[in-house]
Write a protein that holds these residues in place. Structure first.
Motif, PDB file in Angstrom:
ATOM      1  N   ALA A 188       0.838  -1.201   0.000  1.00 21.22           N
ATOM      2  CA  ALA A 188       0.000   0.000   0.000  1.00 21.22           C
ATOM      3  C   ALA A 188       0.875   1.254   0.000  1.00 21.22           C
ATOM      4  CB  ALA A 188      -0.937  -0.006   1.204  1.00 21.22           C
ATOM      5  N   TRP A 189       1.911   1.247   0.820  1.00 18.56           N
ATOM      6  CA  TRP A 189       2.851   2.378   0.880  1.00 18.56           C
ATOM      7  C   TRP A 189       3.530   2.573  -0.473  1.00 18.56           C
ATOM      8  CZ3 TRP A 189       8.185   2.041   0.269  1.00 18.56           C
ATOM      9  CH2 TRP A 189       8.917   3.197   0.580  1.00 18.56           C
ATOM     10  N   ARG A 190       3.935   1.469  -1.103  1.00 19.66           N
ATOM     11  CA  ARG A 190       4.637   1.545  -2.390  1.00 19.66           C
ATOM     12  C   ARG A 190       3.761   2.186  -3.469  1.00 19.66           C
ATOM     13  NH1 ARG A 190       6.815  -3.199  -4.836  1.00 19.66           N
ATOM     14  NH2 ARG A 190       8.543  -1.921  -5.507  1.00 19.66           N
ATOM     15  N   MET A 191       2.442   2.052  -3.352  1.00 15.03           N
ATOM     16  CA  MET A 191       1.531   2.663  -4.327  1.00 15.03           C
ATOM     17  C   MET A 191       1.527   4.187  -4.217  1.00 15.03           C
ATOM     18  SD  MET A 191      -1.768   0.099  -4.094  1.00 15.03           S
ATOM     19  CE  MET A 191      -2.771   1.087  -5.208  1.00 15.03           C
ATOM     20  N   CYS A 192       1.957   4.723  -3.084  1.00 17.81           N
ATOM     21  CA  CYS A 192       1.840   6.157  -2.797  1.00 17.81           C
ATOM     22  C   CYS A 192       3.121   6.955  -2.979  1.00 17.81           C
ATOM     23  CB  CYS A 192       1.372   6.366  -1.363  1.00 17.81           C
ATOM     24  SG  CYS A 192      -0.207   5.638  -1.009  1.00 17.81           S
ATOM     25  N   VAL A 193       4.246   6.304  -2.886  1.00 21.44           N
ATOM     26  CA  VAL A 193       5.504   7.051  -2.922  1.00 21.44           C
ATOM     27  C   VAL A 193       6.080   7.094  -4.328  1.00 21.44           C
ATOM     28  CG1 VAL A 193       6.117   6.634  -0.519  1.00 21.44           C
ATOM     29  CG2 VAL A 193       6.882   5.027  -2.255  1.00 21.44           C
ATOM     30  N   PRO A 194       6.896   8.091  -4.599  1.00 23.77           N
ATOM     31  CA  PRO A 194       7.569   8.148  -5.904  1.00 23.77           C
ATOM     32  C   PRO A 194       8.470   6.926  -6.110  1.00 23.77           C
ATOM     33  CG  PRO A 194       7.788  10.242  -4.741  1.00 23.77           C
ATOM     34  CD  PRO A 194       7.206   9.260  -3.776  1.00 23.77           C
ATOM     35  N   ARG A 195       8.673   6.582  -7.355  1.00 23.14           N
ATOM     36  CA  ARG A 195       9.484   5.413  -7.724  1.00 23.14           C
ATOM     37  C   ARG A 195      10.862   5.453  -7.062  1.00 23.14           C
ATOM     38  NH1 ARG A 195      13.051   3.675 -11.840  1.00 23.14           N
ATOM     39  NH2 ARG A 195      12.656   1.512 -12.445  1.00 23.14           N
TER      40      ARG A 195
END
Length: 116
Positions: free
Chosen positions: A96-103
């Protein structure tokens, strides 16, 4: 699995912050909520790809459920906190966190965690 378990893990994620909004604990990256608990903390909502959530819920309906109708437009699903353990929570919260942060932030976290 408890809110404290999520809190401890979320603290390790770059740009993550905790907020109490209308008596509900939420974790955000900037203004984007990626995890939120029900007031009684029996449900944990989290970011999840819309196109995959029906399959997740169908595969384990005792564990996962669709969000309320007004939230179906979002990339969101819910889990019964009593039905998931800490290891599974960490996987769900991390994705879920990975969906929100820049690459770039995702890649830095993966390198720090030894994933690549």
């Amino acid at each position: 699995m408890t809110v404290d378990d999520v809190r401890q893990f979320a603290r390790t994620l770059p740009r993550s912050s905790e907020h109490l909004i209308r008596d509900r604990v939420k974790f955000r990256v900037g203004k984007i909520v990626y995890v939120a608990f029900s007031r009684d903390e029996s449900l944990m909502g989290f970011g999840f790809p819309k196109e995959e959530r029906a399959a997740l819920v169908a595969a384990e309906p005792a564990k996962f459920l669709l969000p309320r109708e007004s939230d179906l437009r979002f990339h969101w699903v819910e889990a019964r906190t009593a039905a998931i353990d800490v290891t599974e929570m960490r996987e769900l919260v991390l994705e879920a966190w990975r969906m929100c942060v820049p690459r770039k932030v995702r890649l830095e976290q993966e390198l720090a965690a030894g994933r690549h």
